[in-house]
Design an enzyme around this catalytic site. Sequence first.
Site, short mmCIF file in Angstrom:
data_model
loop_
_atom_site.label_atom_id
_atom_site.label_comp_id
_atom_site.label_asym_id
_atom_site.label_seq_id
_atom_site.Cartn_x
_atom_site.Cartn_y
_atom_site.Cartn_z
N ILE A 170 0.68 -10.03 13.28
CA ILE A 170 1.04 -8.99 13.50
C ILE A 170 -0.37 -9.16 11.81
O ILE A 170 0.39 -9.03 10.90
CB ILE A 170 1.76 -7.99 13.33
CG1 ILE A 170 2.27 -7.61 14.97
CG2 ILE A 170 0.60 -6.58 13.32
CD1 ILE A 170 3.89 -7.01 14.52
N GLU A 171 -1.27 -8.22 12.03
CA GLU A 171 -2.71 -9.08 11.36
C GLU A 171 -1.87 -7.02 10.79
O GLU A 171 -1.90 -6.16 10.36
CB GLU A 171 -4.25 -8.68 11.32
CG GLU A 171 -5.28 -8.47 10.91
CD GLU A 171 -5.28 -7.22 9.93
OE1 GLU A 171 -5.84 -7.07 8.84
OE2 GLU A 171 -5.30 -6.06 10.65
N LYS B 218 -3.24 -5.17 7.77
CA LYS B 218 -4.39 -4.32 7.99
C LYS B 218 -3.93 -3.39 9.03
O LYS B 218 -3.43 -2.26 8.85
CB LYS B 218 -6.46 -3.71 7.54
CG LYS B 218 -6.47 -3.07 7.64
CD LYS B 218 -8.05 -3.12 7.04
CE LYS B 218 -8.87 -1.90 7.14
NZ LYS B 218 -9.95 -1.38 6.92
N CYS C 150 -6.19 -14.67 0.36
CA CYS C 150 -6.60 -13.69 1.89
C CYS C 150 -7.46 -14.42 2.75
O CYS C 150 -8.81 -14.71 1.66
CB CYS C 150 -7.14 -12.30 2.20
SG CYS C 150 -6.79 -11.52 3.72
N ASP D 191 -3.39 -12.71 -3.28
CA ASP D 191 -2.59 -13.23 -2.66
C ASP D 191 -1.08 -13.22 -4.13
O ASP D 191 -0.93 -14.61 -4.12
CB ASP D 191 -1.56 -13.28 -1.38
CG ASP D 191 -2.72 -12.44 -0.15
OD1 ASP D 191 -2.89 -11.07 -0.54
OD2 ASP D 191 -3.32 -13.31 0.52
#
Length: 276
Positions: free
Chosen positions: A83-84, A86, A184, A191
Amino acid sequence: MHPAAEHSPLGKSSEYIATYTPSLLFPIPRAAKWAELGLTAETLPYQGVDFWNCFELSWLLPSGKPVVAIGEFTIPADSPNIIESKSFKLYLNSLNQTPFPDRASLVATLQADLSAAAGKPVGVRIRSLSDVEAEGIAALPGVCIDELDVSINSYETPRPELLRCDDSRVIEESLHSHLLKSNCPVTSQPDWGSVAVEYRGSALDHASLLAYIVSFRQHSDFHEQCVERIFLDLQHLLKPEKLTVYARYVRRGGLDINPYRSTEAISLENRRLARQ
Protein backbone atom coordinates in the site's frame (compact mmCIF):
# COMPACT_ATOMS: atom_id res chain seq x y z
CA MET A 1 10.27 4.13 -10.46
CA HIS A 2 7.66 1.44 -10.07
CA PRO A 3 5.30 1.78 -13.07
CA ALA A 4 2.25 2.07 -10.81
CA ALA A 5 3.78 4.54 -8.36
CA GLU A 6 3.71 7.46 -10.79
CA HIS A 7 -0.10 7.39 -10.56
CA SER A 8 -0.08 7.42 -6.76
CA PRO A 9 -0.44 10.57 -4.59
CA LEU A 10 3.22 10.30 -3.56
CA GLY A 11 5.13 13.49 -4.38
CA LYS A 12 1.97 15.37 -5.32
CA SER A 13 -0.05 18.04 -3.56
CA SER A 14 -3.03 16.42 -1.84
CA GLU A 15 -6.23 17.68 -0.30
CA TYR A 16 -6.73 16.91 3.39
CA ILE A 17 -9.90 14.82 3.63
CA ALA A 18 -11.00 14.41 7.25
CA THR A 19 -13.98 12.08 6.83
CA TYR A 20 -13.85 8.37 6.07
CA THR A 21 -12.70 7.79 2.46
CA PRO A 22 -11.40 4.24 1.79
CA SER A 23 -10.89 5.02 -1.89
CA LEU A 24 -7.79 7.01 -0.89
CA LEU A 25 -5.83 3.75 -0.47
CA PHE A 26 -3.53 3.12 -3.44
CA PRO A 27 -2.30 -0.47 -3.88
CA ILE A 28 0.92 -1.14 -5.81
CA PRO A 29 1.45 -4.69 -7.12
CA ARG A 30 4.53 -6.42 -5.76
CA ALA A 31 4.94 -8.51 -8.93
CA ALA A 32 7.05 -5.99 -10.86
CA LYS A 33 9.60 -5.65 -8.07
CA TRP A 34 9.61 -9.41 -7.49
CA ALA A 35 10.37 -9.84 -11.19
CA GLU A 36 13.40 -7.51 -10.87
CA LEU A 37 14.73 -9.91 -8.23
CA GLY A 38 13.96 -12.99 -10.33
CA LEU A 39 10.99 -13.96 -8.17
CA THR A 40 7.31 -14.71 -8.64
CA ALA A 41 4.52 -15.13 -6.12
CA GLU A 42 5.03 -18.89 -6.41
CA THR A 43 8.82 -18.88 -5.88
CA LEU A 44 9.31 -16.60 -2.88
CA PRO A 45 12.16 -18.07 -0.79
CA TYR A 46 11.00 -16.33 2.38
CA GLN A 47 8.01 -15.74 4.58
CA GLY A 48 7.28 -12.78 6.79
CA VAL A 49 5.35 -9.57 7.22
CA ASP A 50 5.58 -5.82 6.89
CA PHE A 51 4.82 -4.09 10.19
CA TRP A 52 3.41 -0.60 9.75
CA ASN A 53 3.07 1.59 12.84
CA CYS A 54 0.90 4.70 12.79
CA PHE A 55 1.60 7.35 15.42
CA GLU A 56 -1.07 9.76 14.17
CA LEU A 57 -4.21 7.64 14.52
CA SER A 58 -7.34 9.50 15.66
CA TRP A 59 -11.12 9.20 15.36
CA LEU A 60 -14.29 10.43 17.09
CA LEU A 61 -16.45 8.78 19.72
CA PRO A 62 -20.25 8.94 19.21
CA SER A 63 -20.21 11.91 21.62
CA GLY A 64 -17.88 13.78 19.27
CA LYS A 65 -14.92 13.49 21.62
CA PRO A 66 -11.66 12.64 19.77
CA VAL A 67 -9.43 9.70 20.61
CA VAL A 68 -5.75 9.26 19.82
CA ALA A 69 -3.95 5.93 19.69
CA ILE A 70 -1.14 4.07 17.96
CA GLY A 71 -2.05 1.65 15.19
CA GLU A 72 -0.14 -1.48 14.21
CA PHE A 73 -0.83 -3.05 10.82
CA THR A 74 0.62 -6.41 9.77
CA ILE A 75 0.73 -6.97 5.99
CA PRO A 76 1.79 -10.45 4.76
CA ALA A 77 5.03 -10.45 2.77
CA ASP A 78 3.36 -12.52 0.04
CA SER A 79 0.35 -10.23 -0.36
CA PRO A 80 -0.23 -9.26 -4.02
CA ASN A 81 0.11 -5.55 -3.21
CA ILE A 82 1.92 -3.14 -0.98
CA ILE A 83 0.00 0.00 0.00
CA GLU A 84 1.61 3.24 -1.12
CA SER A 85 2.62 5.07 2.05
CA LYS A 86 1.20 8.54 1.35
CA SER A 87 -2.14 7.06 0.35
CA PHE A 88 -2.05 5.08 3.61
CA LYS A 89 -1.52 8.30 5.56
CA LEU A 90 -4.28 10.13 3.66
CA TYR A 91 -6.66 7.25 4.36
CA LEU A 92 -5.84 7.28 8.07
CA ASN A 93 -6.30 11.07 8.13
CA SER A 94 -9.80 10.53 6.76
CA LEU A 95 -10.71 8.91 10.08
CA ASN A 96 -9.95 12.08 12.04
CA GLN A 97 -13.48 13.51 11.89
CA THR A 98 -15.25 10.16 11.57
CA PRO A 99 -17.27 8.76 14.51
CA PHE A 100 -17.15 5.05 15.33
CA PRO A 101 -19.50 3.43 17.84
CA ASP A 102 -16.63 1.55 19.51
CA ARG A 103 -13.04 0.47 18.99
CA ALA A 104 -14.08 -2.92 17.60
CA SER A 105 -15.96 -1.17 14.78
CA LEU A 106 -12.88 0.86 13.91
CA VAL A 107 -10.68 -2.26 13.88
CA ALA A 108 -13.16 -4.10 11.64
CA THR A 109 -13.24 -1.16 9.21
CA LEU A 110 -9.46 -0.96 9.06
CA GLN A 111 -9.12 -4.71 8.55
CA ALA A 112 -11.64 -4.74 5.71
CA ASP A 113 -10.19 -1.75 3.85
CA LEU A 114 -6.52 -2.63 4.25
CA SER A 115 -7.06 -6.30 3.41
CA ALA A 116 -8.91 -5.30 0.24
CA ALA A 117 -6.00 -3.04 -0.79
CA ALA A 118 -3.26 -5.55 0.07
CA GLY A 119 -5.07 -8.53 -1.44
CA LYS A 120 -4.61 -10.66 1.70
CA PRO A 121 -5.82 -10.40 5.31
CA VAL A 122 -4.10 -7.58 7.20
CA GLY A 123 -3.76 -7.70 10.97
CA VAL A 124 -4.82 -4.61 12.93
CA ARG A 125 -3.99 -3.77 16.53
CA ILE A 126 -4.81 -0.46 18.21
CA ARG A 127 -2.80 0.40 21.30
CA SER A 128 -3.08 3.16 23.84
CA LEU A 129 -0.20 5.52 24.41
CA SER A 130 0.25 4.14 27.94
CA ASP A 131 0.61 0.60 26.55
CA VAL A 132 3.34 1.72 24.16
CA GLU A 133 5.08 3.76 26.85
CA ALA A 134 5.15 0.72 29.15
CA GLU A 135 6.66 -1.39 26.38
CA GLY A 136 9.67 0.91 26.10
CA ILE A 137 12.47 1.01 23.54
CA ALA A 138 13.99 -2.17 22.08
CA ALA A 139 17.53 -2.93 20.91
CA LEU A 140 18.46 -5.04 17.92
CA PRO A 141 20.00 -8.45 18.71
CA GLY A 142 23.62 -9.50 18.44
CA VAL A 143 26.69 -7.56 17.39
CA CYS A 144 26.56 -4.02 16.01
CA ILE A 145 29.03 -3.75 13.13
CA ASP A 146 28.92 0.05 12.77
CA GLU A 147 32.22 0.74 14.56
CA LEU A 148 34.28 -1.42 12.19
CA ASP A 149 37.11 0.48 10.49
CA VAL A 150 36.30 0.11 6.79
CA SER A 151 36.93 2.21 3.68
CA ILE A 152 33.79 2.76 1.63
CA ASN A 153 33.32 4.51 -1.70
CA SER A 154 30.25 2.80 -3.20
CA TYR A 155 26.91 4.46 -2.57
CA GLU A 156 24.88 4.45 -5.80
CA THR A 157 23.59 0.88 -6.05
CA PRO A 158 23.65 -2.29 -3.95
CA ARG A 159 26.86 -4.23 -4.53
CA PRO A 160 26.54 -7.89 -3.51
CA GLU A 161 30.03 -8.55 -4.87
CA LEU A 162 31.36 -6.77 -1.78
CA LEU A 163 30.08 -9.55 0.46
CA ARG A 164 32.55 -12.19 1.61
CA CYS A 165 32.32 -15.30 3.77
CA ASP A 166 34.45 -18.19 5.03
CA ASP A 167 33.02 -21.41 3.64
CA SER A 168 35.22 -23.48 5.96
CA ARG A 169 33.31 -22.30 9.03
CA VAL A 170 29.61 -22.67 9.71
CA ILE A 171 28.36 -20.43 12.49
CA GLU A 172 25.15 -19.02 13.92
CA GLU A 173 25.08 -15.35 14.79
CA SER A 174 23.08 -12.13 14.85
CA LEU A 175 24.42 -8.87 13.42
CA HIS A 176 22.95 -5.41 12.99
CA SER A 177 23.70 -1.97 11.62
CA HIS A 178 22.06 1.43 11.96
CA LEU A 179 23.72 2.73 8.77
CA LEU A 180 21.07 1.59 6.32
CA LYS A 181 19.82 4.40 4.11
CA SER A 182 18.02 4.34 0.79
CA ASN A 183 15.93 6.84 -1.16
CA CYS A 184 12.25 6.91 -2.03
CA PRO A 185 11.94 5.88 -5.71
CA VAL A 186 9.30 8.56 -6.34
CA THR A 187 10.34 11.62 -4.30
CA SER A 188 14.06 10.82 -3.87
CA GLN A 189 13.73 11.73 -0.17
CA PRO A 190 15.98 9.76 2.21
CA ASP A 191 14.69 6.72 4.09
CA TRP A 192 16.71 5.97 7.24
CA GLY A 193 16.73 2.58 8.88
CA SER A 194 18.42 -0.11 10.94
CA VAL A 195 18.87 -3.63 9.62
CA ALA A 196 19.33 -6.95 11.43
CA VAL A 197 20.73 -10.19 10.00
CA GLU A 198 20.34 -13.51 11.84
CA TYR A 199 21.64 -16.66 10.19
CA ARG A 200 23.24 -20.08 10.44
CA GLY A 201 25.62 -20.71 7.57
CA SER A 202 29.08 -19.91 6.23
CA ALA A 203 30.78 -17.31 8.43
CA LEU A 204 29.97 -13.87 7.07
CA ASP A 205 32.75 -11.27 6.98
CA HIS A 206 31.41 -8.43 9.11
CA ALA A 207 33.30 -5.62 7.38
CA SER A 208 32.05 -6.75 3.98
CA LEU A 209 28.47 -6.75 5.27
CA LEU A 210 28.87 -3.18 6.48
CA ALA A 211 30.27 -2.02 3.13
CA TYR A 212 27.39 -3.78 1.36
CA ILE A 213 24.74 -2.15 3.57
CA VAL A 214 26.26 1.30 2.96
CA SER A 215 26.14 0.66 -0.82
CA PHE A 216 22.34 1.16 -0.56
CA ARG A 217 22.90 4.77 0.54
CA GLN A 218 21.89 6.40 -2.77
CA HIS A 219 19.80 3.48 -4.04
CA SER A 220 16.16 4.25 -4.87
CA ASP A 221 13.63 1.61 -3.89
CA PHE A 222 10.80 0.89 -1.50
CA HIS A 223 11.61 -0.38 2.00
CA GLU A 224 10.21 -3.83 1.29
CA GLN A 225 12.33 -4.38 -1.81
CA CYS A 226 15.54 -3.24 -0.08
CA VAL A 227 15.07 -5.89 2.60
CA GLU A 228 14.20 -8.54 0.03
CA ARG A 229 17.32 -7.71 -1.98
CA ILE A 230 19.51 -8.01 1.13
CA PHE A 231 17.88 -11.33 2.00
CA LEU A 232 18.45 -12.75 -1.49
CA ASP A 233 22.06 -11.58 -1.74
CA LEU A 234 22.92 -13.11 1.64
CA GLN A 235 21.07 -16.31 0.82
CA HIS A 236 23.02 -16.64 -2.43
CA LEU A 237 26.36 -16.09 -0.67
CA LEU A 238 25.91 -18.03 2.56
CA LYS A 239 23.71 -20.94 1.45
CA PRO A 240 22.36 -20.74 5.01
CA GLU A 241 20.46 -23.35 6.95
CA LYS A 242 18.34 -20.47 8.16
CA LEU A 243 18.27 -16.73 7.50
CA THR A 244 16.26 -13.80 8.79
CA VAL A 245 16.65 -10.21 7.58
CA TYR A 246 14.57 -7.32 8.81
CA ALA A 247 14.74 -3.54 8.86
CA ARG A 248 13.26 -0.95 11.17
CA TYR A 249 12.81 2.29 9.24
CA VAL A 250 12.43 5.75 10.74
CA ARG A 251 8.89 7.08 10.42
CA ARG A 252 7.83 9.64 7.83
CA GLY A 253 4.43 11.26 7.93
CA GLY A 254 3.62 9.50 11.18
CA LEU A 255 4.18 6.04 9.67
CA ASP A 256 7.10 3.66 9.93
CA ILE A 257 7.51 0.54 7.77
CA ASN A 258 9.35 -2.51 9.05
CA PRO A 259 9.77 -5.44 6.62
CA TYR A 260 10.66 -8.89 8.03
CA ARG A 261 11.80 -11.74 5.75
CA SER A 262 12.86 -15.20 6.94
CA THR A 263 13.32 -18.80 5.91
CA GLU A 264 11.70 -19.70 9.24
CA ALA A 265 8.23 -19.36 10.72
CA ILE A 266 9.65 -17.05 13.38
CA SER A 267 7.82 -15.44 16.27
CA LEU A 268 7.87 -11.76 15.38
CA GLU A 269 8.00 -8.87 17.81
CA ASN A 270 7.13 -5.38 16.61
CA ARG A 271 9.26 -3.33 19.01
CA ARG A 272 10.31 0.23 18.22
CA LEU A 273 13.95 1.32 18.27
CA ALA A 274 15.41 4.55 19.68
CA ARG A 275 15.12 6.41 16.35
CA GLN A 276 11.52 5.34 15.85
